[in-house]
Design an enzyme around this catalytic site. Sequence first.
Site, mmCIF file in Angstrom:
data_model
loop_
_atom_site.group_PDB
_atom_site.id
_atom_site.type_symbol
_atom_site.label_atom_id
_atom_site.label_comp_id
_atom_site.label_asym_id
_atom_site.label_seq_id
_atom_site.Cartn_x
_atom_site.Cartn_y
_atom_site.Cartn_z
ATOM 1 C CB SER A 73 -0.911 0.032 1.237
ATOM 2 O OG SER A 73 -1.661 -1.148 1.351
ATOM 3 C CB THR A 74 4.070 2.044 1.640
ATOM 4 O OG1 THR A 74 3.600 1.557 2.903
ATOM 5 C CG2 THR A 74 4.961 3.250 1.845
ATOM 6 C CG HIS A 85 -9.296 4.485 -1.094
ATOM 7 N ND1 HIS A 85 -10.250 5.452 -1.246
ATOM 8 C CD2 HIS A 85 -8.118 5.131 -0.908
ATOM 9 C CE1 HIS A 85 -9.650 6.648 -1.156
ATOM 10 N NE2 HIS A 85 -8.366 6.471 -0.955
ATOM 11 C CE1 TYR A 97 -6.744 11.049 -1.070
ATOM 12 C CE2 TYR A 97 -8.536 9.846 -0.038
ATOM 13 C CZ TYR A 97 -7.339 9.851 -0.730
ATOM 14 O OH TYR A 97 -6.741 8.670 -1.073
ATOM 15 C CB THR A 101 -1.740 9.578 8.872
ATOM 16 O OG1 THR A 101 -2.146 9.999 7.564
ATOM 17 C CG2 THR A 101 -2.019 10.670 9.873
ATOM 18 C CG ASP A 148 -11.257 1.084 37.649
ATOM 19 O OD1 ASP A 148 -11.561 0.580 36.550
ATOM 20 O OD2 ASP A 148 -11.954 1.971 38.199
ATOM 21 N N GLY A 159 -14.091 -8.150 39.025
ATOM 22 C CA GLY A 159 -14.892 -7.316 38.130
ATOM 23 C C GLY A 159 -13.953 -6.420 37.349
#
Length: 814
Positions: free
Chosen positions: A42-43, A222, A256, A356, A546, A560
């Site tokens: 893709s790059t 795309h 774009y 990006t 937590d 939990g």
Amino acid sequence: MPKVVVIGAGIVGTSLADELTARGWTDVTVVDRGPLFATGGSTSHAPGLVFQTNPSKTMTAFARYTVEKFSALEHPHGWAFNPVGGLEVATTPTRLADLHRKAGWAQSWGIEGRLLTPDECLALHPLIDRDRVLGGFHTPADGLAKALRAAEAQARRAEARGATLRPHTEVLGIVDNGRRVTGVRTTDGVIDADVVVCAAGFWGAQLARQVGLVLPLVPMAHQYARTGQIAELVGRNSDLAEAGLPILRHQDQDLYFREHVDRLGIGSYSHRPMPVDMSTLLSDTADEAMPSMLPFTDEDFAPAWRAAVDLIPALEDSKVEEAFNGIFSFTPDGMSIMGEHRELAGFWVAEAVWVTHSAGVARATAEWIIDGTPSIDTHECDLYRFEDVARSPRFIMQTSSQAFVEVYDVIHPHQYRTALRGLRTSPFHSRQTELGAYFFEGGGWERPAWFESNAALAQQLFDDGLAVPQRDEWASQFWSPISIAEARWTREHIAMYDMTPLTRYEVAGPGAAAFLQRMTTNNVDKSVGSVTYTLLLDDTGGVRSDLTVARLAPDTFQVGANSPMDFDWLTRHKPADVVMRDITGGTCCLGVWGPHARAVLAPLCPDDLSHEAFKYFRAIHTHLDAIPVTMMRVSYVGELGWEIYTSAEYGSALWDLVADAGAAYGIIPAGRIAFNSLRIEKAYRSWGTDMTAEHLPAAAGLEFAVRMAKECDFVGKAALEQAAAPTSVLRSIVFDDPDAAVLGKEPVSVDGVCVGYVTSAGYSATIGRTIAYAWLPAHIDVGRAVDVAYRGATHTATVHAEPVVDPEMTRIRR
Ligand code: FAD
Ligand code: THG
């Protein structure tokens, strides 16, 4: 020194080689099936637009680092980053309002940006039709990445430090000894390795599957097109600079744009999702320049072209000259996928990464591999964030396709998908449906947000004077004033909450107590029946989660938790004499809270529920009527009452039992919105939103759950001993205007300077104001006035002492 093999010489693999070698891990081999550096991934054809602003703070930070790093790279052919700026235009009022929200994210995360009038948009980008746009958002530090130059510059730098680049070498399989990776098998023989990082782009899912790992990503096509020469652009840009106008987004039409000297490049997401069939990819792309380029499908582009001409009239005389359907990865939530395989040590992934975010992801991955903990919170990208259901092929395809369709859409924080709903329902679900529950989705679960059955009660309370704020249109979506009545009724009478989606584990075995002592901050090695609120920290002291830990028998605990990442973290550290099971799905939980909780439940229970006999934060196995239950006197809403657990088959009987017994006391079912507002009143944090691994307990206001003096060592303790006082802290703020609402991530300013951001918020029925949490500099004390920017408005608020409601805890301890 550990031997590392990086699979893939795209922007991610090369950036990672640079980051690893920069940290002294120089025994790095980067292998790629293709040639260097236009490997065919893709790059190789990414047009390289870098818009940094993202709803995620982490993704924005990744992008900021990419800009910073690429700006400093040197390549013989020229720039790796061209800071032409970014411009997003609005052509609809909804988008214009949303650009204000985006400007808020930019401010919250420290990206310079400004909202523009149509004339200002035109001045920045003279090709756009002034009459089409209602406004814009300009981010001067955004721009174009030259991905191939950036890949090469980083790879060469790594090579200079000792890394090896091996093009034309395909990885055929991963070699391991059953426990950890030992290398990769390639078309050129086996390469030994202690660490293998899969940075294979959209091919990564197939490689990972070989080692039993599901990567929820879908390769999607795309469309990207380049026009012929455009008269208006002739002479504007040198061949070297390529572009001078800001990169442009026209999100209302999923488009774009960037300049290519005197041509325009147009990217479109407006077409149908085009998931790629990997089994036929090679034959499908045989006639193309690269295996990541599918033939262009004109008919899919036609509407995009018309929309492009509408915005940029200069295109009228032009046409598409070169175009392709390029492939890259989409994920169910739009986030990257990072982390180490739990069952195969040394196998890492850095997948579904845009150009990006590439340098930021690479840096965090290098830190994670070498230091054990990334310096930035990565939980939104964690490989183990997915629930089981989210790893099914159908779920991955459905949600990733939706992510494609929605990539530029205005998405409300409480807008959930409509497809694939109803996958996880509690045993109370049919009752809730009968009661008109409006469901939110989370982790595959259906969770009532409010109940229409409470509408009449709500009206009565409003008639009797309970205030209803005038929320703006955006904040009113996926919201109901009924939730205010539900919250009020909980504080004054009694309500029942479905807590089934609360993740819980049974941790058992002779080593269970010692294990949980070592993993968490508080003392959990207490008497049978104790419940303890405690934290999971990482090695740097950051809050990973937590928990509540209930000791139900000498060697059996119920934990939990918050997310699948807790299960992952605990499993990674678990000794052989401890067994851990996720019992969430086989059990259910009903929270019964409010001043009348005891009066309703005590007659049903053979055990003594009095305050003296059944203290706060205690648990017992008992029965309610004929139903075997575990009751915990815990309340995230901060009221008298219990969490009642039973196995799933008793669920609907439990619901009916409590509903019938409570009728005399006016019991109502209540939903997530009331729940959320009540917990915020009480200053209870929600992990992942209010605090993350980026925060130390003291900063998050959770130091009370850390027992530094406890007998044994615990993960993160050493780091806490070294920690300086926090410079920013989580605070409660209360809005001055009763009608003011915020939804999260809004920037907070003091004296006109942005100093922090909101995490979560809820309208408090108790005080008739919205309360929010915000990260603020430690010196901003209680009583200080702050300004919160909300979609173009400014709401004033005041820092409030915590908790805002019931600081003496009299409501709970009675
Ligand atoms: P890749 O570049 O695909 O690299 C993976 C490498 O792994 C490849 O070189 C491949 O040959 C190699 N490999 C795979 N399997 C094996 C194997 N078994 N053995 C050896 N090697 C293997 N992103 C942006 O940020 N901005 C944009 O404007 C933008 N526009 C885009 C436009 C288009 C048309 C497309 C298709 C993508 C665009 N992207 C954009 C996305 C971006 O291009 C990708 O997300 C990014 O390049 C992925 O980088 P990567 O290193 O992960 O993958
Ligand atoms: N119930 C149970 N487990 C949970 C949650 C829950 N685990 C995950 C998450 N929610 C944990 N979050 C909290 C936050 C606060 C409290 C309980 C769970 C709480 N705190 C009290 C306080 O801060 O005053 C008591 C703390 C103490 O006495 O140490 O109640 O909702 N089962």
